[in-house]
Write a protein that holds these residues in place. Structure first.
Motif, PDB file in Angstrom:
ATOM      1  N   PRO A  28       0.829  -1.213   0.000  1.00  0.00           N
ATOM      2  CA  PRO A  28       0.000   0.000   0.000  1.00  0.00           C
ATOM      3  C   PRO A  28       0.862   1.261   0.000  1.00  0.00           C
ATOM      4  CG  PRO A  28       0.137  -0.887   2.220  1.00  0.00           C
ATOM      5  CD  PRO A  28       0.896  -1.845   1.332  1.00  0.00           C
ATOM      6  N   TRP A  29       0.402   2.260  -0.705  1.00  0.00           N
ATOM      7  CA  TRP A  29       1.034   3.585  -0.688  1.00  0.00           C
ATOM      8  C   TRP A  29      -0.040   4.670  -0.658  1.00  0.00           C
ATOM      9  CZ3 TRP A  29       6.161   4.533  -0.068  1.00  0.00           C
ATOM     10  CH2 TRP A  29       6.575   5.870  -0.202  1.00  0.00           C
ATOM     11  N   HIS A  30      -1.059   4.505  -1.480  1.00  0.00           N
ATOM     12  CA  HIS A  30      -2.190   5.450  -1.496  1.00  0.00           C
ATOM     13  C   HIS A  30      -3.279   4.907  -0.563  1.00  0.00           C
ATOM     14  CE1 HIS A  30      -0.675   7.962  -4.812  1.00  0.00           C
ATOM     15  NE2 HIS A  30      -0.148   6.837  -5.255  1.00  0.00           N
ATOM     16  N   PHE A  31      -3.153   5.217   0.715  1.00  0.00           N
ATOM     17  CA  PHE A  31      -4.037   4.617   1.715  1.00  0.00           C
ATOM     18  C   PHE A  31      -5.483   5.096   1.594  1.00  0.00           C
ATOM     19  CE2 PHE A  31       0.159   3.785   3.263  1.00  0.00           C
ATOM     20  CZ  PHE A  31       0.073   2.598   3.958  1.00  0.00           C
ATOM     21  N   SER A  32      -5.701   6.201   0.907  1.00  0.00           N
ATOM     22  CA  SER A  32      -7.080   6.631   0.670  1.00  0.00           C
ATOM     23  C   SER A  32      -7.822   5.619  -0.197  1.00  0.00           C
ATOM     24  CB  SER A  32      -7.100   8.008  -0.004  1.00  0.00           C
ATOM     25  OG  SER A  32      -6.412   7.962  -1.243  1.00  0.00           O
ATOM     26  N   ALA A  49      -5.137   7.202   8.164  1.00  0.00           N
ATOM     27  CA  ALA A  49      -6.110   8.296   8.319  1.00  0.00           C
ATOM     28  C   ALA A  49      -5.778   9.495   7.438  1.00  0.00           C
ATOM     29  CB  ALA A  49      -6.181   8.718   9.782  1.00  0.00           C
ATOM     30  N   GLU A  50      -4.505   9.878   7.371  1.00  0.00           N
ATOM     31  CA  GLU A  50      -4.135  11.087   6.632  1.00  0.00           C
ATOM     32  C   GLU A  50      -3.564  10.799   5.247  1.00  0.00           C
ATOM     33  OE1 GLU A  50      -1.542  13.489   8.999  1.00  0.00           O
ATOM     34  OE2 GLU A  50      -2.837  13.422  10.769  1.00  0.00           O
ATOM     35  N   ASP A  51      -3.248   9.548   4.958  1.00  0.00           N
ATOM     36  CA  ASP A  51      -2.672   9.145   3.677  1.00  0.00           C
ATOM     37  C   ASP A  51      -1.465  10.007   3.307  1.00  0.00           C
ATOM     38  OD1 ASP A  51      -2.248   7.794   1.315  1.00  0.00           O
ATOM     39  OD2 ASP A  51      -3.793   8.868   0.187  1.00  0.00           O
ATOM     40  N   ARG A  52      -0.549  10.154   4.242  1.00  0.00           N
ATOM     41  CA  ARG A  52       0.616  10.994   3.969  1.00  0.00           C
ATOM     42  C   ARG A  52       1.472  10.499   2.803  1.00  0.00           C
ATOM     43  NH1 ARG A  52       2.912  13.581   9.650  1.00  0.00           N
ATOM     44  NH2 ARG A  52       0.940  14.580  10.264  1.00  0.00           N
ATOM     45  N   PRO A  53       1.696   9.172   2.654  1.00  0.00           N
ATOM     46  CA  PRO A  53       2.450   8.756   1.460  1.00  0.00           C
ATOM     47  C   PRO A  53       1.741   9.123   0.160  1.00  0.00           C
ATOM     48  CG  PRO A  53       2.417   7.007   3.101  1.00  0.00           C
ATOM     49  CD  PRO A  53       1.430   8.037   3.565  1.00  0.00           C
ATOM     50  N   GLY A  54       0.457   8.812   0.078  1.00  0.00           N
ATOM     51  CA  GLY A  54      -0.291   9.090  -1.139  1.00  0.00           C
ATOM     52  C   GLY A  54      -0.432  10.567  -1.446  1.00  0.00           C
ATOM     53  N   GLN A  55      -0.427  11.390  -0.387  1.00  0.00           N
ATOM     54  CA  GLN A  55      -0.550  12.840  -0.545  1.00  0.00           C
ATOM     55  C   GLN A  55       0.802  13.526  -0.717  1.00  0.00           C
ATOM     56  OE1 GLN A  55      -3.490  14.549  -0.738  1.00  0.00           O
ATOM     57  NE2 GLN A  55      -4.505  12.552  -0.696  1.00  0.00           N
ATOM     58  N   GLY A  56       1.881  12.752  -0.726  1.00  0.00           N
ATOM     59  CA  GLY A  56       3.206  13.342  -0.870  1.00  0.00           C
ATOM     60  C   GLY A  56       3.630  14.122   0.353  1.00  0.00           C
ATOM     61  N   ARG A  57       3.258  13.604   1.562  1.00  0.00           N
ATOM     62  CA  ARG A  57       3.600  14.324   2.790  1.00  0.00           C
ATOM     63  C   ARG A  57       4.278  13.423   3.828  1.00  0.00           C
ATOM     64  NH1 ARG A  57      -0.248  16.155   5.923  1.00  0.00           N
ATOM     65  NH2 ARG A  57      -1.943  14.845   5.160  1.00  0.00           N
ATOM     66  N   TRP A  58       4.751  12.257   3.398  1.00  0.00           N
ATOM     67  CA  TRP A  58       5.375  11.326   4.351  1.00  0.00           C
ATOM     68  C   TRP A  58       6.867  11.621   4.444  1.00  0.00           C
ATOM     69  CZ3 TRP A  58       6.676   5.487   3.630  1.00  0.00           C
ATOM     70  CH2 TRP A  58       6.945   4.911   4.888  1.00  0.00           C
ATOM     71  N   GLY A  62      13.298  14.028   5.124  1.00  0.00           N
ATOM     72  CA  GLY A  62      12.552  14.787   4.119  1.00  0.00           C
ATOM     73  C   GLY A  62      11.395  13.987   3.572  1.00  0.00           C
ATOM     74  N   ILE A  63      10.582  14.648   2.758  1.00  0.00           N
ATOM     75  CA  ILE A  63       9.460  13.987   2.100  1.00  0.00           C
ATOM     76  C   ILE A  63       9.992  12.886   1.183  1.00  0.00           C
ATOM     77  CG2 ILE A  63       7.546  14.285   0.493  1.00  0.00           C
ATOM     78  CD1 ILE A  63       7.032  15.543   3.193  1.00  0.00           C
ATOM     79  N   VAL A  64       9.347  11.724   1.223  1.00  0.00           N
ATOM     80  CA  VAL A  64       9.768  10.614   0.378  1.00  0.00           C
ATOM     81  C   VAL A  64       8.656  10.281  -0.617  1.00  0.00           C
ATOM     82  CG1 VAL A  64       8.931   8.814   1.954  1.00  0.00           C
ATOM     83  CG2 VAL A  64      10.780   8.296   0.381  1.00  0.00           C
ATOM     84  N   THR A  65       9.040  10.115  -1.882  1.00  0.00           N
ATOM     85  CA  THR A  65       8.087   9.755  -2.936  1.00  0.00           C
ATOM     86  C   THR A  65       8.708   8.671  -3.815  1.00  0.00           C
ATOM     87  OG1 THR A  65       8.911  11.383  -4.531  1.00  0.00           O
ATOM     88  CG2 THR A  65       7.186  12.131  -3.002  1.00  0.00           C
TER      89      THR A  65
END
Length: 348
Positions: free
Chosen positions: A171-175, A266-275, A280-283
């Protein structure tokens, strides 16, 4: 001593309560599921596979070596349920199968967290354990991550030099779980968070309960179906093997559970580009190595909608566990993965 009574769904009281609520109007289903449970508890177990040799350690985390002469392939399992799903039995071991086809597989064993691990979150497992272990290889390894291990492997591939990254049901886009499922997981976390905070770990039983709620009817139906199997059949042996695996597993550090439920799901930080990982942010786009992802169309645990979204995406028709150890695993995953690894550029 007879340990048969210790085999069974964990937590057993919840399984029985779920059986009563889901099959209240179907007494025949209840009877068959209870018979399947009885047979499962009493069944003779196969001798377990010998654990792979430990070559390196980083804290509680061990790096196990399957041997072989080819390029290094580092398997990164999920922390939920044991890593043994990748080395399940003599005829269902992706790791040993790849070893016989020119690879040198290695396996991350996350170990059992203790009190000192309570605050290590999801990103911390990449930073403290995975990246340092990757750095011990003489040549960049190929990473193969399964389930949440694929999420960790993808983050590590964006922060280190690797020869390639293959994500399996990761999983990456948890939404992509959808609002209803995410709300249910939020409620589950709210219920177990006080216990997790007090203990410093998320008990495995609490996580298992969440998986059951994704598809309670299927959980009951598979035990009812087991009652109809010949106990000497291959199908019965496979069921016992997989259910024993599914009902094992170490707890998670509290910090891991907190970030998983509150930041990733809950926030889907990986999918939103905020993890944030490693400062730093990882994508996924930060990884410059060849990459591929394998997705199971019938996956209920990690739905296809949650996948990373890599350009090279291979989709099969099996489920989350079946894609790795099922009857069609060699055709749908093992051979395509071996072919992909074989096609990677030679080490420089």
């Amino acid at each position: 001593m007879d340990f048969a009574s210790q085999h069974g769904p964990r937590p057993l009281p919840l399984f029985l309560a779920m059986l009563r609520s889901e099959a209240a109007e179907n007494p025949d289903l209840v009877k068959r599921a209870m018979e399947g449970l009885r047979r499962f508890q009493a069944a003779k177990r196969e001798r377990p596979m010998r654990a792979l040799a430990v070559r390196r350690r980083r804290g509680r985390v061990r790096l196990r070596d399957a041997g072989g002469q080819g390029r290094p392939v580092l398997f990164v399992p999920s922390l939920i349920n044991p890593a043994s799903i990748l080395d399940l039995s003599r005829d269902r071991s992706l790791i040993r199968w790849l070893r016989e086809r020119g690879c040198h597989p290695w396996l991350i064993d996350w170990g059992t967290p203790g009190v000192k691990d309570r605050d290590i979150d999801v990103a911390g497992h990449v930073e403290r354990f995975l990246l340092p272990l990757i750095a011990t290889f003489a040549e960049p390894p190929v990473l193969v991550g399964y389930c949440l291990g694929g999420t960790l492997a993808m983050a590590a591939a964006a922060r280190s030099k690797v020869a390639g990254i293959a994500a399996i049901a990761a999983p990456w886009h948890f939404s992509g779980y959808g609002e209803e499922a995410r709300a249910a997981m939020a409620a589950q976390w709210a219920a177990i968070k006080p216990t997790s905070e007090a203990l410093g770990v998320v008990p495995m039983e609490a996580l298992q309960a969440g998986f059951w709620r994704l598809d309670p009817a299927r959980t009951i139906a598979k035990y009812a179906a087991f009652a109809d199997l010949d106990p000497r059949s291959d199908a019965a042996r496979r069921f016992i093997r997989l259910e024993d695996w599914a009902n094992q597993g170490a707890p998670l550090p509290h910090g891991f559970g907190l970030e998983l439920f509150e930041r990733l799901i809950a926030e889907d930080r990986p999918g939103q580009g905020r993890w944030r990982v490693g400062g730093g942010i990882v994508t996924p786009s930060q990884c410059d190595a060849p990459s591929v992802e394998f997705v199971a169309a019938a996956d209920r645990i990690v739905p296809a909608a949650t996948a990373i979204g890599l350009a090279d995406r291979r989709q099969g028709g099996t489920g989350h566990v079946g894609m790795v150890v099922g009857g069609r695993a060699e055709q749908q995953l093992w051979q395509p993965l071996a072919d992909w690894i074989a096609g990677l550029p030679a080490p420089r």
